[in-house]
Motif scaffolding. Structure first.
Motif, mmCIF file in Angstrom:
data_model
loop_
_atom_site.group_PDB
_atom_site.id
_atom_site.type_symbol
_atom_site.label_atom_id
_atom_site.label_comp_id
_atom_site.label_asym_id
_atom_site.label_seq_id
_atom_site.Cartn_x
_atom_site.Cartn_y
_atom_site.Cartn_z
ATOM 1 N N VAL A 1 -30.992 10.334 8.563
ATOM 2 C CA VAL A 1 -29.623 10.880 8.650
ATOM 3 C C VAL A 1 -28.607 9.733 8.504
ATOM 4 N N ALA A 2 -28.898 8.587 9.116
ATOM 5 C CA ALA A 2 -27.979 7.435 9.018
ATOM 6 C C ALA A 2 -27.935 6.902 7.585
ATOM 7 N N ASP A 3 -29.086 6.900 6.890
ATOM 8 C CA ASP A 3 -29.116 6.452 5.478
ATOM 9 C C ASP A 3 -28.253 7.358 4.613
ATOM 10 N N VAL A 4 -28.375 8.670 4.850
ATOM 11 C CA VAL A 4 -27.578 9.625 4.064
ATOM 12 C C VAL A 4 -26.087 9.401 4.356
ATOM 13 N N ALA A 5 -25.755 9.136 5.617
ATOM 14 C CA ALA A 5 -24.338 8.907 5.974
ATOM 15 C C ALA A 5 -23.807 7.655 5.267
ATOM 16 N N ARG A 6 -24.664 6.613 5.188
ATOM 17 C CA ARG A 6 -24.250 5.372 4.510
ATOM 18 C C ARG A 6 -24.013 5.646 3.028
ATOM 19 N N ALA A 7 -24.938 6.373 2.396
ATOM 20 C CA ALA A 7 -24.809 6.684 0.961
ATOM 21 C C ALA A 7 -23.564 7.537 0.720
ATOM 22 N N ARG A 8 -23.288 8.467 1.624
ATOM 23 C CA ARG A 8 -22.090 9.305 1.474
ATOM 24 C C ARG A 8 -20.828 8.446 1.592
ATOM 25 N N GLY A 9 -20.890 7.449 2.485
ATOM 26 C CA GLY A 9 -19.737 6.546 2.639
ATOM 27 C C GLY A 9 -19.415 5.841 1.330
ATOM 28 N N LEU A 10 -20.459 5.533 0.535
ATOM 29 C CA LEU A 10 -20.256 4.823 -0.733
ATOM 30 C C LEU A 10 -19.772 5.774 -1.828
ATOM 31 N N ASN A 11 -20.186 7.041 -1.743
ATOM 32 C CA ASN A 11 -19.822 7.996 -2.793
ATOM 33 C C ASN A 11 -19.590 9.395 -2.189
ATOM 34 N N PRO A 12 -18.448 9.541 -1.478
ATOM 35 C CA PRO A 12 -18.228 10.803 -0.755
ATOM 36 C C PRO A 12 -18.108 12.020 -1.665
ATOM 37 N N VAL A 13 -17.503 11.859 -2.839
ATOM 38 C CA VAL A 13 -17.273 13.031 -3.700
ATOM 39 C C VAL A 13 -18.610 13.612 -4.146
#
Ligand code: MEV
Length: 321
Positions: free
Chosen positions: A198-210
């Protein structure tokens, strides 16, 4: 002192994991098997309540200064039960917990062992605990495993019924389909830590939220039609939605070579749909089968494709089981 037993089912997320963390709706079901069970047994009168985790061969004698990591969720659970329910004594009893649910693989083993234990404690000390309160208490214990879980595991397991779940909203209970819903679970043999994925997905979303929010939206849109297909026993439609969900989970980067191999093997063996279930990056996948015979074929194919463990099971319903 009288003994008292209780149990709890495992769970599968049919549609919507990860997106549910971001407020989207997910479809989750309890399973008839595998299950967890717990028993309250007598212990010496002055000894604080502890736990015997039979499968792990871990025993905790209730000494708060020395809690083995595996016993920590049960130490929290005992403290919560004593605090919330005046009829539950702090001393003189012990929990014995057994589980057939592999841990760290998306089947809700933490929530199921906690729910079984709380049900046994409440039954033993004649405490009335409605499913919503049970879910709330299991959530408190779940936080020890997962940090900030969405709440889907404790809700579906405590309620014991298929649900549509969105964070912060009351769960929507689904009606029982007219025909049994056969599912085949394949375990990659690799456990995962939900909080890390879940934390990895949150980090990836932080880099590319759209990009990520578009994937979460697309996943969230599957659950409503999925619930309708489930209730009407339209298994072909539900299977197609599961396949679509798997593609989106791959886009999210939470599948793995092992999961893809098991999903592919299940589809080739005639599954109506297949996807990872839970956090991904290992853990379990689930395949929908048209009937028990087809389920047996899928289970055989999963074993041949290297699944460490398989279960041919059905959607359960605590109220009806
Ligand atoms: C875990 O069973 C499912 C996730 O969506 C995490 C959560 O909902 O807390 C990955």
């Amino acid at each position: 002192m009288r003994c008292q037993s209780a149990d709890a089912s495992s769970k599968l997320i049919l549609l919507g994991e990860h997106a549910v963390v971001y407020g989207k709706t997910a479809l989750a079901v309890p399973l008839l098997k595998p299950r967890a069970s717990a028993r309250v047994v007598p212990a010496p009168a002055g000894r604080p309540a502890g736990v015997d985790l039979k499968d792990l061969e871990v025993r905790w004698d209730g000494d708060a200064r020395d809690v083995p990591p595996a016993a920590a969720p049960f130490a929290r659970l005992i403290a919560l039960a004593v605090e919330r329910f005046p009829a539950v004594p702090a001393c003189g009893w012990e929990l014995v917990v057994r589980s057939r649910i592999p841990s760290g693989c998306g089947l809700g083993s933490g929530a199921a062992t906690a729910a079984a234990a709380l049900r046994a404690v409440c039954a033993r000390f004649a405490v009335s605990c409605a499913p919503a309160l049970l879910s709330e208490l299991v959530y408190e214990v779940e936080k020890l495993h997962h940090g900030t879980p969405s709440g889907i595991d404790n809700t579906v397991i405590a309620m014991g019924r298929p649900i549509l779940y969105a964070r912060g909203a009351a769960p929507r209970f689904l009606t029982r389909p007219a025909a049994p819903c056969f599912l085949v679970v394949g375990h990659t043999g690799r456990s995962h830590r939900t909080s890390e994925v879940v934390a990895d997905v949150a980090r990836a979303r932080g880099l590319n939220p759209v990009r990520h929010d578009a994937i979460f939206d697309a996943i969230g849109r599957l659950s409503g039609p999925g619930a309708e297909a489930f209730q009407a026993a339209r298994w072909i439609d539900l299977g197609q939605l599961m396949d679509r969900n798997q593609e989106l989970l791959k886009d999210l980067g939470v599948s793995s070579a092992e999961l893809d191999a098991l999903v592919g093997a299940a589809r080739r063996a005639g599954a109506l749909g297949a996807k990872l279930s839970g956090a991904g990056r290992g853990g379990c996948m689930a395949a929908l089968a048209a009937d028990a015979v087809s389920g047996q074929r899928v289970e055989k194919a999963l074993k041949a494709a290297g699944a460490a463990e398989t279960f041919l099971t059905e959607v359960g319903d605590h109220a009806a089981s």
